[in-house]
Write an enzyme that holds these catalytic residues in place. Sequence first.
Site, PDB file in Angstrom:
ATOM      1  N   GLU A  29       0.887  -1.172   0.000  1.00 37.50           N
ATOM      2  CA  GLU A  29       0.000   0.000   0.000  1.00 37.50           C
ATOM      3  C   GLU A  29       0.915   1.210   0.000  1.00 37.50           C
ATOM      4  O   GLU A  29       1.456   1.585   1.046  1.00 37.50           O
ATOM      5  CB  GLU A  29      -0.882  -0.004   1.258  1.00 37.50           C
ATOM      6  N   CYS A  85      -2.279   9.616   1.981  1.00 34.20           N
ATOM      7  CA  CYS A  85      -1.944   8.884   0.759  1.00 34.20           C
ATOM      8  C   CYS A  85      -2.987   9.139  -0.320  1.00 34.20           C
ATOM      9  O   CYS A  85      -2.666   9.252  -1.492  1.00 34.20           O
ATOM     10  CB  CYS A  85      -1.821   7.394   1.054  1.00 34.20           C
TER      11      CYS A  85
HETATM   12  P1  NDP Z   1       7.940   5.197   4.880  1.00 37.41           P
HETATM   13  O1  NDP Z   1       8.017   4.464   3.589  1.00 37.41           O
HETATM   14  O2  NDP Z   1       9.043   6.119   5.220  1.00 37.41           O
HETATM   15  O3  NDP Z   1       7.836   4.174   6.112  1.00 37.41           O
HETATM   16  C1  NDP Z   1       6.812   3.210   6.195  1.00 37.41           C
HETATM   17  C2  NDP Z   1       7.222   2.156   7.203  1.00 37.41           C
HETATM   18  O4  NDP Z   1       8.328   1.412   6.690  1.00 37.41           O
HETATM   19  C3  NDP Z   1       7.695   2.732   8.541  1.00 37.41           C
HETATM   20  O5  NDP Z   1       7.296   1.908   9.593  1.00 37.41           O
HETATM   21  C4  NDP Z   1       9.198   2.700   8.372  1.00 37.41           C
HETATM   22  O6  NDP Z   1       9.888   2.702   9.580  1.00 37.41           O
HETATM   23  C5  NDP Z   1       9.371   1.375   7.663  1.00 37.41           C
HETATM   24  N1  NDP Z   1      10.658   1.224   6.980  1.00 37.41           N
HETATM   25  C6  NDP Z   1      11.567   2.170   6.645  1.00 37.41           C
HETATM   26  N2  NDP Z   1      12.623   1.612   5.998  1.00 37.41           N
HETATM   27  C7  NDP Z   1      12.375   0.269   5.940  1.00 37.41           C
HETATM   28  C8  NDP Z   1      13.074  -0.851   5.389  1.00 37.41           C
HETATM   29  N3  NDP Z   1      14.239  -0.699   4.762  1.00 37.41           N
HETATM   30  N4  NDP Z   1      12.522  -2.061   5.498  1.00 37.41           N
HETATM   31  C9  NDP Z   1      11.308  -2.230   6.104  1.00 37.41           C
HETATM   32  N5  NDP Z   1      10.600  -1.211   6.644  1.00 37.41           N
HETATM   33  C10 NDP Z   1      11.126   0.028   6.564  1.00 37.41           C
HETATM   34  O7  NDP Z   1       6.528   5.933   4.865  1.00 37.41           O
HETATM   35  P2  NDP Z   1       5.949   6.961   5.911  1.00 37.41           P
HETATM   36  O8  NDP Z   1       5.907   6.340   7.263  1.00 37.41           O
HETATM   37  O9  NDP Z   1       6.658   8.265   5.741  1.00 37.41           O
HETATM   38  O10 NDP Z   1       4.433   7.105   5.406  1.00 37.41           O
HETATM   39  C11 NDP Z   1       4.055   7.961   4.386  1.00 37.41           C
HETATM   40  C12 NDP Z   1       3.896   7.214   3.085  1.00 37.41           C
HETATM   41  O11 NDP Z   1       2.948   6.186   3.254  1.00 37.41           O
HETATM   42  C13 NDP Z   1       3.376   8.091   1.967  1.00 37.41           C
HETATM   43  O12 NDP Z   1       4.055   7.784   0.774  1.00 37.41           O
HETATM   44  C14 NDP Z   1       1.918   7.673   1.877  1.00 37.41           C
HETATM   45  O13 NDP Z   1       1.348   7.915   0.619  1.00 37.41           O
HETATM   46  C15 NDP Z   1       2.000   6.228   2.201  1.00 37.41           C
HETATM   47  N6  NDP Z   1       0.709   5.704   2.654  1.00 37.41           N
HETATM   48  C16 NDP Z   1       0.002   4.871   1.848  1.00 37.41           C
HETATM   49  C17 NDP Z   1      -1.261   4.428   2.218  1.00 37.41           C
HETATM   50  C18 NDP Z   1      -2.064   3.510   1.339  1.00 37.41           C
HETATM   51  O14 NDP Z   1      -3.084   3.001   1.794  1.00 37.41           O
HETATM   52  N7  NDP Z   1      -1.672   3.263   0.103  1.00 37.41           N
HETATM   53  C19 NDP Z   1      -1.855   4.845   3.492  1.00 37.41           C
HETATM   54  C20 NDP Z   1      -1.030   5.703   4.271  1.00 37.41           C
HETATM   55  C21 NDP Z   1       0.211   6.110   3.850  1.00 37.41           C
HETATM   56  P3  NDP Z   1      10.417   4.100  10.190  1.00 37.41           P
HETATM   57  O15 NDP Z   1       9.251   5.021  10.276  1.00 37.41           O
HETATM   58  O16 NDP Z   1      10.900   3.701  11.515  1.00 37.41           O
HETATM   59  O17 NDP Z   1      11.473   4.579   9.241  1.00 37.41           O
END
Ligand code: NDP
Length: 491
Positions: free
Chosen positions: A240, A274
């Site tokens: 997602e 998102c």
């Molecule tokens: P990120 O991609 O930065 O992070 C998402 C999650 O992945 C966090 O828990 C993060 O941890 C973790 N993460 C980071 N690096 C890694 C890795 N190498 N391996 C595994 N997990 C990892 O997104 P955001 O948290 O900034 O969220 C915003 C984004 O999410 C936007 O692009 C938004 O559009 C999208 N989104 C999509 C939705 C949908 O339904 N399609 C709904 C809501 C949001 P940490 O935070 O600790 O770095």
Amino acid sequence: MTSTVDSAMRTFDVVSPLDGEVVASHPVADAREVAEAVRAAREAAPWWAGLGFAERARRLDAWRGVIARGARELAGLIHREMGKPHSDAMLEIAMALEHLAWAAKNAERVLGPRSVPSSLLTINQAASLEYRPLGVVGVIGPWNYPVFTPLGSLSFALAAGNTVVFKPSEYTPGVGLWLRDAFRQANGDRPVLQVVTGDGSTGEALCRAEVGKIGFTGSTATGKKVMAACAETLTPVLMECGGKDALLVDADADLDAAAEAAVWGGLSNAGQTCLGVERVYAHQEIYQPFLDRVVALAGGVRAGDQIGPVTMPGQLLVIARHIADALAKGGRAVLGGPSAVQGRFVQPTVLVDVPEDSTAITEETFGPTLAVSRVRDMDEAVARANASRYGLGASVFSRRNGEAIAARIRSGAVSVNSFVAYASIPSLPLGGVGDSGFGRVHGPDGLKEFTYARAMSRQRFPSPLPLTTFRRSPPVDAVVRTLVRYLHGRH
Ligand code: NDP
């Protein structure tokens, strides 16, 4: 930095974007701790699956009750950790609980065993199908909707009979822990829903922990890293990811409703949605009165009042860069602009005449900005909406042609004459195409996402046409040839 990670001490601070105060400190779970959580979840999985749909539904309902009764406290924590207004946090919780209730109530109907027809050649077989849990599901969540988004995976994975290890965003770990504690309060201490806190390295460790599936919600860039890590163990993934959603306004649209939707869709949650509206394509006949309404409404919204701060400090640079790029390429700011970025807050910004190759149009901005473009007709609006590599959601405003226009848009969901209504209808799936990802949360598809289909056939009587044997006779071969001609050769 909103969050600072001290890996020597293996803890990190959550710093509130509201006032820079430390909300709490949490451990950074390493690969060993993640593996331990997955091991415990694997042990608990047969017990949780063995409870059956009805008992799991009862327990998920109990969890829902605890969340609902603690909703004010939970909303306060969301507000503190990521900055959205308290009332918006409450709305998020309300929507998430609708989906939790739906998953618990409908899991058996969607996933339970059922008979399916066999065929002429297999007339002697009874066929049945069921959807079985995968065991342990790893959920990796974002911070922007720290209850609604992860619950879209957690509730459905649990209702399907899986145990879950959840890695919340490093910006909102307290919300994740609160949800886990609520689950324990309702259901006891068995490790059915566990939380591992930490940064990206913790998420990466979860991807490598050989769980049955990773349900990832986050940016497209991180989604690619998650897929690469999961590929090593052939762990399936639900993606997602981000979006760049468009709102289309036809000449016959209700302009007040369309402007209201554009402004709420673009600015609420400080644009950190998102499914937020980032691009608007308005028919030339109504462009100016529509734009006037948008500017008037958006001008009445203040960051620090109706909308909160930008949660991730790094995103402030992205927002400023997109505004600057739009202006450098010939766009104009009719509200806000470069001066809108004020410390941790970004005031509403409405851009016009932004060329389609500007980053304000091509990349996810994730800030309270709207790019409103004039289009010749809805053919042009659809073509420009579809030119994005993202395809999460879209909105169409038209009194007569809404559904016809919506049918031509390439995205996981479209709402006609409203903004994002599909995401709050529990029986509808949510997910994207292209760079917005694949797989679905919510609805029947969201339940099946955390299962594997198990087919079963049971021989009811010996076949009158024994086919799978070396004793198959020439007369049987002749019947097969006739059947092939009769069943398939006439087409
Ligand atoms: P990120 O991609 O930065 O992070 C998402 C999650 O992945 C966090 O828990 C993060 O941890 C973790 N993460 C980071 N690096 C890694 C890795 N190498 N391996 C595994 N997990 C990892 O997104 P955001 O948290 O900034 O969220 C915003 C984004 O999410 C936007 O692009 C938004 O559009 C999208 N989104 C999509 C939705 C949908 O339904 N399609 C709904 C809501 C949001 P940490 O935070 O600790 O770095």
